[in-house]
Design an enzyme around this catalytic site. Structure first.
Site, PDB file in Angstrom:
ATOM      1  N   ARG A   1       2.002 -12.131  -1.411  1.00 47.64           N
ATOM      2  CA  ARG A   1       0.690 -12.279  -0.792  1.00 47.64           C
ATOM      3  C   ARG A   1      -0.130 -13.398  -1.418  1.00 47.64           C
ATOM      4  NH1 ARG A   1      -1.155  -9.082   3.713  1.00 47.64           N
ATOM      5  NH2 ARG A   1       0.423  -7.473   3.942  1.00 47.64           N
TER       6      ARG A   1
ATOM      7  N   ARG B   1       0.833  -1.197   0.000  1.00 44.28           N
ATOM      8  CA  ARG B   1       0.000   0.000   0.000  1.00 44.28           C
ATOM      9  C   ARG B   1       0.870   1.249   0.000  1.00 44.28           C
ATOM     10  NH1 ARG B   1      -1.699   0.689   4.398  1.00 44.28           N
ATOM     11  NH2 ARG B   1      -0.945  -1.199   5.417  1.00 44.28           N
TER      12      ARG B   1
ATOM     13  N   LYS C   1      -1.403 -11.492  12.681  1.00 41.92           N
ATOM     14  CA  LYS C   1      -2.872 -11.597  12.737  1.00 41.92           C
ATOM     15  C   LYS C   1      -3.372 -12.785  11.917  1.00 41.92           C
ATOM     16  CE  LYS C   1      -3.683  -7.468  11.011  1.00 41.92           C
ATOM     17  NZ  LYS C   1      -2.263  -7.084  10.862  1.00 41.92           N
ATOM     18  N   THR C   2      -2.920 -12.837  10.661  1.00 39.91           N
ATOM     19  CA  THR C   2      -3.401 -13.886   9.761  1.00 39.91           C
ATOM     20  C   THR C   2      -2.890 -15.257  10.203  1.00 39.91           C
ATOM     21  OG1 THR C   2      -3.480 -12.290   7.949  1.00 39.91           O
ATOM     22  CG2 THR C   2      -3.478 -14.619   7.345  1.00 39.91           C
TER      23      THR C   2
ATOM     24  N   ASP D   1      -8.367 -10.014   9.392  1.00 38.18           N
ATOM     25  CA  ASP D   1      -7.846  -8.641   9.283  1.00 38.18           C
ATOM     26  C   ASP D   1      -8.760  -7.489   9.719  1.00 38.18           C
ATOM     27  OD1 ASP D   1      -5.451  -7.200   8.400  1.00 38.18           O
ATOM     28  OD2 ASP D   1      -6.714  -6.335   6.857  1.00 38.18           O
TER      29      ASP D   1
ATOM     30  N   HIS E   1      -8.719  -3.131  13.295  1.00 37.86           N
ATOM     31  CA  HIS E   1      -7.734  -3.816  12.460  1.00 37.86           C
ATOM     32  C   HIS E   1      -7.217  -5.005  13.261  1.00 37.86           C
ATOM     33  CE1 HIS E   1      -3.691  -3.719  10.104  1.00 37.86           C
ATOM     34  NE2 HIS E   1      -4.593  -4.409   9.453  1.00 37.86           N
TER      35      HIS E   1
ATOM     36  N   LYS F   1      -8.583  -2.334   1.767  1.00 33.31           N
ATOM     37  CA  LYS F   1      -8.364  -1.394   2.861  1.00 33.31           C
ATOM     38  C   LYS F   1      -9.176  -0.106   2.661  1.00 33.31           C
ATOM     39  CE  LYS F   1      -5.539  -3.076   6.106  1.00 33.31           C
ATOM     40  NZ  LYS F   1      -5.141  -4.451   6.007  1.00 33.31           N
TER      41      LYS F   1
ATOM     42  N   SER G   1       0.871  -4.632  10.301  1.00 32.76           N
ATOM     43  CA  SER G   1       1.238  -5.562   9.241  1.00 32.76           C
ATOM     44  C   SER G   1       2.438  -6.425   9.650  1.00 32.76           C
ATOM     45  CB  SER G   1       1.569  -4.763   7.983  1.00 32.76           C
ATOM     46  OG  SER G   1       1.661  -5.615   6.886  1.00 32.76           O
TER      47      SER G   1
END
Ligand SMILES: Nc1ncnc2c1ncn2[C@@H]1O[C@H](COP(=O)(O)OP(=O)(O)O)[C@@H](O)[C@H]1O
Ligand SMILES: C=C(OP(=O)(O)O)C(=O)O
Ligand SMILES: [Mn+2]
Length: 537
Positions: A323, A61, A242-243, A257, A220, A201, A238
């Protein structure tokens, strides 16, 4: 104009001013989108059936290129301390230039929901120039039943044209790359970038604007729920896990997310996951590996073997930010509803590359507020040879680039939710141990998982705790199955004086960053800050 596929005829592209298009492909599923992406040369196939695309210059991003229209409403409702503005006129010019640029194109359109809770979801239409972007956003958001498409009336519209080139003078932006949001008309324009994450996002940012005033805290974070119905949420910037950590074979995955938390509990905003796949291995992350190795997965910037077309997840030559996007259904134990009850545990993830934070700590509610407003993680230099100093990153609410409202709006809501539902809060360091980045090593995923399991099943409460001398939070001294040295960072460093110096320096960085919140927060949060004397000595 050639239109194919199901959609609400009364609400076509002309409603958004799109004109002189060559055609529109409406609500295509994965097989058709694969065919178009491959035929157009946008992507290639992996040996496992994933669709593999390169994103070109932008492999992540670009928050500096994101702008929101400043008008009479947003003037007072937006957090301008953390967001960049353009005028309504600049947005209108950009919008007209997008429409002009799209003339003669065949666009892909998807009608989707942002939000699993029907009371709070936003009906979202996404027009994309690229077929693989259409598959990406269809995978990431929630897909309506086919029967509902004929009556679908969009509220939010995204137009994503990577071949568009913005003009800073004309559009009030910074470069050829632009993400522009107009909350008044609920339109998002994305140009100049092929990084697909900007789309998801942007929907998140929109929900972050609207949901607080409706009593839902947008977050988030990832979320999962245990067999006893105990929901856990995992905040983190990031790369903090989390994932990875929400995909736990012993718990039901809600999402990886973006979630909302309100009076009925937690709900996912999305219908898919977006995992980092650098060094992805079937041993450490079997669920994510499998979900990334099959039809329907979209891989970004992953290098394939030229002959066998097998993905090489260890290859970061295009970017470290490779990704994989896949639907939630590709994870065996994902929730079909995307909803779960009130959280019992809140976990804040930080990848501390300084190697001074313990692998887990119990936070008081005031300490949790301190760490939520701080939003700490650390980045590793990595790319330049010989540069091994970690860079701290403080991103308030663990998501500063996505916050249209003042951080206190989200902070106060979280404070009340933690209080009302008597939630246990934890801080987990998924970063370095045994020294800072360059000398130590990353916390083994196995250790993090074992500690999280004990925290979430309640067994960690019975452990003995010590008070961390630097941060003041409670750290368990022993846990079956975890080497006890790893629980006390100082013991893992060969050079104790160097550890002490590094820990003090990190506390100092926290204090410097928190200065801007001091006047705003309750006295108990100020008191929960790491001890000033230690850092000042
Ligand atoms: N102890 C750990 N806990 C979590 N992730 C880890 C750990 N050690 C290494 N990793 C790696 O760090 C990355 C975490 O990324 P991810 O879960 O996608 O973060 P996020 O979703 O917060 O952006 C993954 O590539 C994972 O394999
Ligand atoms: C999708 C993203 O989020 P995360 O890295 O937190 O998974 C992103 O930063 O583009
Ligand atoms: Mn993630």
């Amino acid at each position: 104009m050639q239109e194919t596929g199901v959609h609400n005829g009364a609400h076509g592209a002309d409603k958004f001013g799109l004109k002189n298009l060559k055609g529109i492909y409406w609500n295509f599923g994965a097989p058709q989108l694969y065919e178009h992406a491959l035929r157009n040369g946008e992507a290639v196939l992996s040996a496992d059936g994933a669709l593999v695309a390169d994103t070109g210059v932008f492999t992540g991003r670009s928050p500096k290129d994101k702008f929101t229209v400043r008008d009479a409403t947003t003037e007072t409702t937006m957090w301008w301390g953390g967001n960049q503005s353009i005028t309504a006129e600049q947005f209108e010019t950009l919008y007209q230039d997008f429409i002009k640029h799209a003339e003669g194109m065949t666009l892909f359109a998807q009608d989707l929901y942002g939000g699993a809770d029907p009371s709070f979801q936003i009906k979202t239409r996404v027009f994309t120039e690229l077929a693989w972007h259409s598959l990406f956003i269809r995978t990431l958001l929630r897909r309506p039943d086919r029967a509902d498409l004929a009556a679908f009336v969009p509220e939010l519209t995204l137009i994503d044209l990577p071949s568009f080139r913005a003009d800073p003078k004309r559009h009030g932006c910074r470069s050829e790359n632009v993400v522009a949001i107009d909350f008044a008309r609920k339109i998002v324009l994305i140009g100049g970038t092929q990084y697909a994450g900007e789309m998801k996002k942007s929907v998140f940012t929109t929900l972050n604007y609207y949901l607080p005033e409706r009593g839902v805290l947008p977050m988030h974070c990832s979320a999962n729920v245990g067999p006893a119905g105990d929901t856990a949420i995992f905040f983190g910037l990031s790369g903090t896990g989390k994932t990875t950590l929400s995909a736990d074979p012993n718990r039901t995955l809600i999402g990886d997310d973006e979630h909302g938390w309100g009076k009925d509990g937690v709900f996912n905003f999305e219908g898919g996951c977006y995992a980092k796949c650098i060094k992805l291995s079937p041993e450490a992350e079997p669920e994510i590996f499998a979900a990334s190795s099959r039809f329907g997965a979209v891989l970004e910037n992953v290098v394939l073997d030229e002959i066998t077309r097998k993905p090489d997840f260890d290859n970061g030559s295009k970017t470290e930010n490779t990704r994989s996007a896949y639907p939630l259904e590709s994870i065996p134990n994902a929730s079909p509803t995307g909803r779960a009850g009130q959280p019992k545990n809140v976990v804040m993830l930080a990848a501390d590359a300084f190697g001074v934070m313990p692998p887990i700590a119990k936070l008081t509610p005031a300490q949790a507020m301190y760490h939520f407003l701080s939003g700490y993680t650390a980045k590793v230099a990595g790319t330049e040879r010989g540069v091994t100093e970690p860079t701290p990153e403080f991103s308030t609410c663990f998501g500063s680039p996505f916050l249209p409202r003042d951080p206190s709006v989200y902070g106060n809501m979280l404070r009340d939710l933690i209080h009302n539902h008597n939630v246990d809060c934890w801080l987990v360091n998924t970063g370095w141990t045994g020294g800072k980045y360059g000398t130590g090593h990353r916390m083994p995923i196995k250790v993090t998982r074992a500690l999280l399991t004990a925290a979430l099943d309640g067994s960690l409460r019975n452990a003995e705790f010590r008070t961390d001398p630097y941060f003041g939070f409670a750290v368990p001294t022993a846990l079956p199955g975890v080497p006890s040295d790893i629980l006390e960072p100082a013991k893992t460093w060969a050079d104790k004086a160097e550890f002490d110096k590094t820990a003090r320096a990190l506390v100092g960085m926290f204090q410097k960053n928190f200065a801007k919140f001091e006047a705003q927060v309750d006295a108990d949060v100020r008191a929960a800050a790491p001890d000033v004397k230690i850092a000042a000595e």
